[in-house]
Design an enzyme around this catalytic site. Structure first.
Site, PDB file in Angstrom:
ATOM      1  N   GLU A  71       0.833  -1.207   0.000  1.00  0.00           N
ATOM      2  CA  GLU A  71       0.000   0.000   0.000  1.00  0.00           C
ATOM      3  C   GLU A  71       0.873   1.264   0.000  1.00  0.00           C
ATOM      4  OE1 GLU A  71      -4.337  -0.095   1.714  1.00  0.00           O
ATOM      5  OE2 GLU A  71      -3.053   0.737   3.261  1.00  0.00           O
ATOM      6  N   HIS A  99       7.243 -26.827   0.239  1.00  0.00           N
ATOM      7  CA  HIS A  99       6.412 -27.816  -0.447  1.00  0.00           C
ATOM      8  C   HIS A  99       5.360 -27.118  -1.296  1.00  0.00           C
ATOM      9  CE1 HIS A  99       8.250 -30.803   2.250  1.00  0.00           C
ATOM     10  NE2 HIS A  99       8.221 -29.803   3.115  1.00  0.00           N
ATOM     11  N   LYS A 140     -14.131   1.932  -2.359  1.00  0.00           N
ATOM     12  CA  LYS A 140     -14.914   2.288  -1.158  1.00  0.00           C
ATOM     13  C   LYS A 140     -16.131   3.119  -1.544  1.00  0.00           C
ATOM     14  CE  LYS A 140     -11.110   2.651   2.153  1.00  0.00           C
ATOM     15  NZ  LYS A 140     -10.347   3.594   2.961  1.00  0.00           N
TER      16      LYS A 140
END
Ligand code: PA5
Length: 452
Positions: free
Chosen positions: A284, A309, A423
Site C-alpha cells: 500500500e 512444499h 470504497k
C-alpha cells in the site's frame, strides 16, 4: 553486500541481524540514499510522524492509564479493526504469544474481515459479561469496522443497556469528525487518540497496537524501546550500517532491475502475521503512480518450512522476478526431542534424539543454501530472541525501510489513493445518501464485465 549488526563498544547488541547472502544488484547509489534519508528525517514533524511515535511517552501513558481503567471482570478483549488498524496488533499478539505475561493479562482477539461466518464465530466467543470491545478505526468511518461495531454493541446493550456500552467499549480513533469519534462521545466511553499524522499502516506502535498488546499482558515499554533503537540508529552517526537503510537501498536497486516480487519468508509460525502486516505496508505504501510512471513491488509472505512444499519450486526455477528475505528466530522454542523409532525402521534414525528445532533449522538452512546456489537475491534477518524488544525493532525496521524506499522511488508512501474508488462504489451500493451515482456506475461496470 554483507552487513551485520550495528553494535558498537558497550552498546547492547542490536535485537536482530541482517545479512545479505546473495546481492545480485549493483552498489547502492549512496548519494541518492542519503538525500532521501534527509528528506524523510525532515518530514518527521509532518507526514513521516511515525518516526516520533516510539518516543511519545505521553501517548504511552494514556494507553497504560486506559488499561488500568478496564473493569476487572473484563477477562477477554475483542479488537475490531482492519488493515493498519488490525494487522499490527494481530502480528504482535501472535509473535509474543509464548512469552511470560504480566498479571491481569487478558485473552485478546482481533476481528478484521466482515465475512459473516467469521463474524458469527467471533460472536459465539464474545460474552458481553466478560469481554471488552475495542473499536479501532483511524478515519472512524470504515465500513467493515462500523458494521461489526453495530452487531457487537447490540449484544452489549441487550444485556446491560447504555451503561454497559459506556463500560464495555473503548474506541481508538483519530481526531475530527469521524463517525466513531461521534459515537464514542455519545456513549461516553473511554477514547484513545490515533495521532493524525501517522498513517494507519504505520500506527502499530500508537494506541492502535499498544492498547491490545498491553491488555494481553506484554511489556509495551520494551516494544517501544526496541523501536527507538532503530529510529535512533538512522539519526545517529552509524547510518551506513543500519539494516533499514541498507535494505531500502538494496530493494530500491532490485526494483530498478525488474525484480518485481519481494518474498518475506519467516521460519516461525509466530511471525506469519508479521509477514501479513509487512505485505500491507510494502504494497500500500509503494504501489503508486509516480511522476515517472507506475512503481511498486509485490510483497508475498511465505512460511517455513511449509512453503518448501509449495512456493519454493517457483522461486528456484520460475521467472527471475523474486527477491527473498528469510527470517529466523534463535529462541524461545520448546524443547522437543524426537523419540527413537529405529526399532520400527532404521531410516527414522536420522531424526532420533535430535530436537525438533534442529530439524526445523536444517530445513531452513537447506533451503537458504539451495537459493544461494541458484543465485537468487537473498537476505536473512536473524532474531536471537523473539520478545517485545526485538519485535518493536522489527516493526520500526520495516516501517523505516518502507518509507525510505518510497522516498527513493519519489512517491508518497503515506497515502493510498488507489483504494478510494472501491470504497465509494461500496458506499453507493449500501445506499449512502447522495451516492446514487456510484451505485449506478458500479452496477453498470459489473454488468458490462459479465456480458463481455
Ligand atoms: O494503512 C491504511 O491507512 C489503511 O490500511 C487503513 O488502516 C485501513 O483502511 C483501515 O482504516 P481505518 O483505521 O480508518 O478504519
Amino acid at each position: 553486500m554483507s552487513e551485520n549488526e550495528p553494535s558498537r563498544g558497550s552498546t547492547p547488541p542490536f535485537p536482530f541481524t541482517l545479512v545479505t547472502l546473495v546481492d545480485s544488484g549493483g552498489p547502492p547509489e549512496w548519494a541518492r540514499v542519503w538525500n532521501a534519508l534527509e528528506r524523510l528525517l525532515d518530514d518527521a514533524k509532518g507526514p513521516a510522524a511515525f518516526l516520533e511515535v516510539p518516543a511519545d511517552g505521553a501517548a504511552h501513558d494514556q494507553v497504560l492509564a486506559a488499561v488500568s481503567a478496564v473493569p476487572p471482570e473484563m477477562k477477554k478483549v475483542l479488537v475490531l479493526g482492519i488493515g493498519g488498524s488490525g494487522l499490527g496488533a494481530r502480528a504482535a499478539l501472535s509473535a509474543l504469544k509464548p512469552l511470560q505475561r504480566g498479571p491481569g493479562a487478558r485473552e485478546v482477539r482481533v476481528l478484521s474481515n466482515v465475512d459473516p461466518v467469521t463474524v458469527a464465530d467471533a460472536m459465539a466467543w464474545f460474552d458481553p459479561a466478560d469481554t471488552l470491545l475495542n473499536v479501532v478505526t483511524k478515519s472512524g468511518g470504515t465500513v467493515e469496522t462500523l458494521s461489526q461495531f453495530a452487531l457487537f454493541a447490540d449484544r452489549i446493550r441487550s444485556r446491560g443497556g447504555d451503561d454497559a456500552l459506556a463500560r464495555g467499549v473503548v474506541v481508538t480513533t483519530g481526531p475530527g469528525e469521524g463517525t466513531m469519534r461521534k459515537v464514542s462521545s455519545s456513549l461516553g466511553c473511554p477514547t484513545l487518540d490515533v495521532p493524525p499524522a501517522v498513517g494507519g499502516r504505520f500506527s502499530v506502535l500508537t494506541p492502535v497496537g499498544l492498547f491490545p498488546v498491553a491488555l494481553a499482558g506484554h511489556d509495551t515499554e520494551k516494544l517501544l524501546a526496541g523501536a527507538r533503537r532503530v529510529v535512533d540508529g538512522i539519526r545517529g552517526p552509524d547510518r551506513a550500517v543500519q539494516p533499514a537503510i541498507r535494505s531500502a537501498a538494496h530493494h530500491f536497486d532490485l526494483m530498478g532491475r525488474g525484480v518485481s516480487v519481494r518474498v518475506l519468508w519467516p521460519y516461525c509460525d509466530r511471525l506469519a502475521s508479521l509477514g501479513d502486516w509487512f505485505c500491507q505496508l510494502w504494497a500500500e505504501s509503494l504501489g503508486k503512480k509516480g511522476d515517472s510512471g507506475r512503481v511498486g513491488q509485490t510483497p508475498l509472505r511465505a512460511l517455513g518450512s511449509t512453503d518448501q512444499h509449495s512456493l519454493l519450486q517457483l522461486f528456484m526455477e520460475g521467472p527471475r522476478e523474486h527477491c527473498l528475505t528469510f527470517m529466523t528466530v534463535g529462541e524461545p522454542w520448546p524443547a522437543m526431542p524426537v523419540p527413537d523409532f529405529t526399532s520400527l525402521e532404521p531410516a527414522l534414525g536420522e531424526f532420533a534424539g535430535k530436537d525438533l528445532c534442529q530439524v526445523f533449522d536444517a530445513l531452513g538452512q537447506g533451503t537458504m543454501a539451495a537459493l544461494v546456489q541458484e543465485g537468487r537475491p537473498l537476505a536473512r534477518i536473524h532474531v536471537p530472541r523473539l520478545d517485545e524488544e526485538s519485535l518493536g525493532a522489527l516493526f520500526a525496521h520495516f516501517e523505516v525501510e518502507t518509507a525510505l524506499a518510497g522516498y527513493l522511488l519519489e512517491i508518497n508512501p503515506f497515502d493510498q489513493p488507489g483504494v478510494e474508488t472501491g470504497k465509494l462504489f461500496a458506499h453507493g451500493l449500501l445506499g449512502r445518501p447522495g451516492m446514487d451515482d456510484y451505485r449506478r456506475q458500479a452496477q453498470a461496470l459489473l454488468t458490462e464485465e459479465k456480458e463481455s
